[in-house]
Design a protein around this motif. Structure first.
Motif, PDB file in Angstrom:
ATOM      1  N   SER A 109       0.803  -1.218   0.000  1.00 13.77           N
ATOM      2  CA  SER A 109       0.000   0.000   0.000  1.00 13.77           C
ATOM      3  C   SER A 109       0.840   1.274   0.000  1.00 13.77           C
ATOM      4  O   SER A 109       0.331   2.349  -0.311  1.00 13.77           O
ATOM      5  CB  SER A 109      -0.948   0.016   1.207  1.00 13.77           C
ATOM      6  OG  SER A 109      -0.216  -0.110   2.419  1.00 13.77           O
ATOM      7  N   ASP A 110       2.132   1.167   0.331  1.00 17.55           N
ATOM      8  CA  ASP A 110       3.006   2.344   0.272  1.00 17.55           C
ATOM      9  C   ASP A 110       3.711   2.464  -1.071  1.00 17.55           C
ATOM     10  O   ASP A 110       4.601   3.304  -1.240  1.00 17.55           O
ATOM     11  CB  ASP A 110       4.030   2.304   1.406  1.00 17.55           C
ATOM     12  CG  ASP A 110       4.966   1.103   1.335  1.00 17.55           C
ATOM     13  OD1 ASP A 110       4.805   0.266   0.418  1.00 17.55           O
ATOM     14  OD2 ASP A 110       5.859   0.998   2.200  1.00 17.55           O
ATOM     15  N   GLY A 111       3.324   1.601  -2.024  1.00 18.57           N
ATOM     16  CA  GLY A 111       3.881   1.685  -3.364  1.00 18.57           C
ATOM     17  C   GLY A 111       5.081   0.808  -3.613  1.00 18.57           C
ATOM     18  O   GLY A 111       5.492   0.633  -4.772  1.00 18.57           O
ATOM     19  N   LYS A 112       5.668   0.227  -2.571  1.00 20.74           N
ATOM     20  CA  LYS A 112       6.817  -0.659  -2.738  1.00 20.74           C
ATOM     21  C   LYS A 112       6.376  -1.965  -3.402  1.00 20.74           C
ATOM     22  O   LYS A 112       5.286  -2.476  -3.145  1.00 20.74           O
ATOM     23  CB  LYS A 112       7.449  -0.972  -1.384  1.00 20.74           C
ATOM     24  CG  LYS A 112       7.983   0.244  -0.638  1.00 20.74           C
ATOM     25  CD  LYS A 112       9.259   0.775  -1.258  1.00 20.74           C
ATOM     26  CE  LYS A 112       9.844   1.881  -0.389  1.00 20.74           C
ATOM     27  NZ  LYS A 112      11.094   2.431  -0.962  1.00 20.74           N
ATOM     28  N   LEU A 180       4.852 -10.851   3.840  1.00 23.47           N
ATOM     29  CA  LEU A 180       4.846  -9.817   4.875  1.00 23.47           C
ATOM     30  C   LEU A 180       5.750  -8.662   4.452  1.00 23.47           C
ATOM     31  O   LEU A 180       6.788  -8.888   3.819  1.00 23.47           O
ATOM     32  CB  LEU A 180       5.354 -10.399   6.198  1.00 23.47           C
ATOM     33  CG  LEU A 180       4.639 -11.657   6.722  1.00 23.47           C
ATOM     34  CD1 LEU A 180       5.301 -12.135   8.000  1.00 23.47           C
ATOM     35  CD2 LEU A 180       3.168 -11.384   6.939  1.00 23.47           C
ATOM     36  N   PRO A 181       5.401  -7.417   4.806  1.00 25.64           N
ATOM     37  CA  PRO A 181       6.190  -6.253   4.357  1.00 25.64           C
ATOM     38  C   PRO A 181       7.529  -6.155   5.083  1.00 25.64           C
ATOM     39  O   PRO A 181       7.666  -5.461   6.090  1.00 25.64           O
ATOM     40  CB  PRO A 181       5.270  -5.069   4.687  1.00 25.64           C
ATOM     41  CG  PRO A 181       4.438  -5.545   5.834  1.00 25.64           C
ATOM     42  CD  PRO A 181       4.224  -7.015   5.595  1.00 25.64           C
ATOM     43  N   LYS A 182       8.512  -6.835   4.530  1.00 26.45           N
ATOM     44  CA  LYS A 182       9.832  -6.889   5.159  1.00 26.45           C
ATOM     45  C   LYS A 182      10.416  -5.494   5.371  1.00 26.45           C
ATOM     46  O   LYS A 182      11.042  -5.228   6.409  1.00 26.45           O
ATOM     47  CB  LYS A 182      10.774  -7.727   4.295  1.00 26.45           C
ATOM     48  CG  LYS A 182      12.235  -7.733   4.766  1.00 26.45           C
ATOM     49  CD  LYS A 182      13.097  -8.598   3.872  1.00 26.45           C
ATOM     50  CE  LYS A 182      14.576  -8.350   4.098  1.00 26.45           C
ATOM     51  NZ  LYS A 182      14.979  -8.487   5.505  1.00 26.45           N
ATOM     52  N   HIS A 183      10.183  -4.600   4.433  1.00 27.12           N
ATOM     53  CA  HIS A 183      10.786  -3.266   4.517  1.00 27.12           C
ATOM     54  C   HIS A 183      10.214  -2.439   5.668  1.00 27.12           C
ATOM     55  O   HIS A 183      10.772  -1.394   6.014  1.00 27.12           O
ATOM     56  CB  HIS A 183      10.611  -2.515   3.185  1.00 27.12           C
ATOM     57  CG  HIS A 183       9.192  -2.223   2.819  1.00 27.12           C
ATOM     58  ND1 HIS A 183       8.312  -3.209   2.428  1.00 27.12           N
ATOM     59  CD2 HIS A 183       8.500  -1.046   2.774  1.00 27.12           C
ATOM     60  CE1 HIS A 183       7.133  -2.663   2.149  1.00 27.12           C
ATOM     61  NE2 HIS A 183       7.222  -1.359   2.352  1.00 27.12           N
ATOM     62  N   ASN A 230      -0.051  -2.604   4.022  1.00 31.80           N
ATOM     63  CA  ASN A 230      -0.617  -3.934   3.797  1.00 31.80           C
ATOM     64  C   ASN A 230      -0.793  -4.189   2.313  1.00 31.80           C
ATOM     65  O   ASN A 230      -0.554  -3.307   1.473  1.00 31.80           O
ATOM     66  CB  ASN A 230      -1.941  -4.095   4.547  1.00 31.80           C
ATOM     67  CG  ASN A 230      -2.939  -3.013   4.191  1.00 31.80           C
ATOM     68  OD1 ASN A 230      -3.274  -2.841   3.025  1.00 31.80           O
ATOM     69  ND2 ASN A 230      -3.412  -2.278   5.177  1.00 31.80           N
ATOM     70  N   SER A 231      -1.202  -5.402   1.971  1.00 34.80           N
ATOM     71  CA  SER A 231      -1.350  -5.790   0.564  1.00 34.80           C
ATOM     72  C   SER A 231      -2.791  -6.033   0.168  1.00 34.80           C
ATOM     73  O   SER A 231      -3.084  -6.272  -0.997  1.00 34.80           O
ATOM     74  CB  SER A 231      -0.557  -7.079   0.306  1.00 34.80           C
ATOM     75  OG  SER A 231      -1.027  -8.121   1.159  1.00 34.80           O
ATOM     76  N   GLY A 232      -3.697  -5.993   1.148  1.00 35.52           N
ATOM     77  CA  GLY A 232      -5.079  -6.352   0.900  1.00 35.52           C
ATOM     78  C   GLY A 232      -5.911  -5.262   0.271  1.00 35.52           C
ATOM     79  O   GLY A 232      -5.463  -4.125   0.070  1.00 35.52           O
TER      80      GLY A 232
END
Length: 587
Positions: A109-112, A180-183, A230-232
């Protein structure tokens, strides 16, 4: 999986008055839908013991997409829902041991970019903390992975230790992977920048401890920066512990199933009466009809509601505690389990108490969703006379409406059994969930039948029967429970492949009663390696007779009712998934 699930109503309600809101529009506007839903209490998309309730799975999947989603309509290889999944179906090596998986183009969701580093991060966390992961079973994932290799940002491979039944591995092992958002999450501090701690087991434990602590603090769910990426299809916009939860559409969602609504409001209710009164008043868009209130279906339909039973790929059972210091010697006697099973009138309970919205459970493999209420195929039918004969032939003095006790102690074929002393009563306590009137009535009926044979059944209702009846050792202080019921909406919802390694295998993570049988273990393991349907049948037939639990009427997940202007709700997923992004209001 989900033991226990979204709140559904199961009680008789007497109400008057009519629906005051239009059934063609949302109670809070055309871009919003309100849903009757128990408040979730676990946000980390790695399941934890004691937090495996269905509402947590639905909540988590709204925010964090699984590597694969599945459907049971027979239209896709390995049951993979390719449109919703983050990756293409796996490519299988010639020897059947290596699966190569390529991710689609997706972003956080942050564009990464969502890449294989996020898969590796998940893998490192569960590998280092498998003893704290509710989905872990010794010998299963990740123990059965000989090699995990990241090939590039889009492709990775898994090589298994053995050649498994591919359908089982894809449906029951790969279904657990959640990038999971590792960054953002690869840290052990709320103030430190994300690092690469998870690359070592020690570091992965620190990261997991940090994330787990944050997930155990629900009052900060809506404010904690951890949960903002998140990715959802949805993001969390509001959360009240034990209260209302607000999800809003994720505008930068990269999936193809874009949300059509702007907001979903999840509303918990204290019980069936409160929920159904709100449904009747038109102040909620998606709710449920208590089973005993199904006679009001025509009224709801006249007010513009659709009423639709939600059939599940599930079984329902009464868990027995084989480690209970008091009751284990009794439960370990097959004839005792058989006698108790014969006192559960599944067809009548399904028809009368559940208003025809339940059907008998006959074994560990689910019956076809929508099956009728007959007990055809069940190894043990309702038979009080045979139950009485069985007890008497094993040394019990049956005292109808009194107290049945052991008269012939010993381990012989006509004696009570090993560990059962003379004078021991047949007396049990069943722990069930509060708020489900049909479950209460079910146990009242079972208690009545048991009383007729002098079996004392005490019914104890608590808010969360899963939490208070954990898997335990006989020496544990909390191991005093006898029977546990968490099946007001089905005790267990299966993934696409209905094998039992998580339920009935020795040491399985959801085997709360600690059932153990070497032959059951052998048959369960066979389903993991054989692509032949006969292995699943052999497993089902053995456990249907061995009774690791007492089989109970399996209700529909719920009798959903929703405003007729709300589209995209059906078909309702038999594996208990809720995809709010499919929902919209008719123009």
């Amino acid at each position: 999986m989900a033991i226990a699930s979204v709140v559904v109503g199961l009680g008789l309600v007497a109400c008057t008055g009519g629906a005051s809101k239009s059934a063609q529009g949302g109670s809070q506007g055309k871009d919003t839908v309100t849903v009757a839903f128990r408040t979730p209490n676990w946000i980390l998309p790695i399941s934890a013991p004691g937090f495996t309730q269905g509402e947590n799975a639905t909540f988590s999947s709204a925010l964090y997409r699984h590597l694969y989603e599945y459907k049971l309509d027979g239209s896709a290889k390995y049951n993979i829902d390719t449109a919703r999944s983050l990756a293409n179906p796996p490519e299988i090596s010639n020897d059947g041991k290596t699966m190569t998986i390529t991710l689609k183009d997706n972003t956080w969701s942050d564009g990464k970019a969502l890449t294989t580093r996020d898969i590796q991060f998940w893998y490192n966390l569960v590998s280092a903390n498998k003893d704290k992961w509710a989905s872990y079973r010794a010998g299963g994932f990740p123990d059965n992975i000989a090699d995990f290799t990241v090939k590039d940002e889009k492709t990775f491979s898994l090589t298994t230790t053995k050649v498994y039944n591919t359908a089982w591995f894809v449906d029951n092992q790969l279904n657990r992977i959640v990038p999971l958002p590792k960054h953002v999450w690869d840290t052990d501090s709320a103030t430190a920048a994300a690092a690469d701690l998870s690359a070592t087991p020690e570091g992965a434990k620190k990261v997991f401890e940090f994330l787990t602590a944050a997930s155990k603090d629900p009052k900060t769910y809506a404010s904690n920066a951890l949960w903002k990426v998140n990715s959802g299809a949805w993001k969390l916009d509001g959360y009240v512990p034990g209260g209302e939860v607000v999800l809003t559409a994720q505008k930068v969602y990269s999936g193809s199933d874009k949300p059509k609504l702007s907001k979903v409001v999840l509303k918990p209710f204290t019980g069936d009466d409160a929920e159904f009164n709100v449904v009747r008043s038109g102040e909620i868009d998606y709710g449920y009809v208590p089973a005993a209130a199904l006679d009001q279906r025509k009224y709801l339909e006249s007010k513009g509601y659709t009423v639709s039973p939600w059939y599940g790929w599930s079984i329902t059972y009464l868990q027995l505690n084989y480690n209970s210091p008091k009751s284990a010697p009794l439960f370990k006697q097959a004839y005792v389990r058989q006698a108790l099973q014969m006192l559960i009138d599944q067809p009548t309970i399904s028809k009368v108490i559940w208003a025809g919205t339940a059907s008998p459970t006959c074994g560990p493999v689910p019956r076809k969703p929508g099956a009728d209420g007959s007990a055809d195929g069940c190894a043990y039918s309702f038979d009080p006379a045979k139950s009485k004969q069985l007890l008497e032939s094993h040394g019990w003095k049956v005292a109808p409406d009194g107290q049945t006790t052991c008269q012939r102690a010993g381990a012989g074929p006509d004696q009570c059994g090993d560990g059962i002393a003379e004078g021991t009563p047949l007396a049990f306590t069943v722990t069930s969930q509060t708020g489900f009137a049909a479950a209460t009535k079910t146990f009242a009926e079972i208690k009545s039948q048991m009383t007729k044979l002098g079996i004392d059944l005490t019914i104890k209702e608590v808010p969360d029967s899963v939490a208070v009846t954990p898997a335990c050792k006989p020496t544990d202080a909390n191991c005093s429970w006898d029977m546990s019921f968490f099946g007001a909406q089905g005790s267990w919802y299966y993934p696409a492949f209905a094998s039992g390694e998580r339920l009935f295998a020795t040491g399985a993570p959801v085997n709360l009663g600690s059932y153990s049988n070497p032959e059951a273990d052998r048959l369960i393991e066979a389903t993991q390696f054989s692509g032949d349907d006969s292995s699943l049948k052999a497993y089902n037939d053995f456990l249907a007779k061995d009774l690791p639990v007492l089989w109970m009427p399996n209700p529909v997940y719920q009798i959903s009712t929703f405003k007729s202007g709300l589209q995209g709700v059906e078909p309702q997923d038999p594996m208990n998934g809720m995809f709010f992004q499919d929902w919209s209001w008719k123009n």
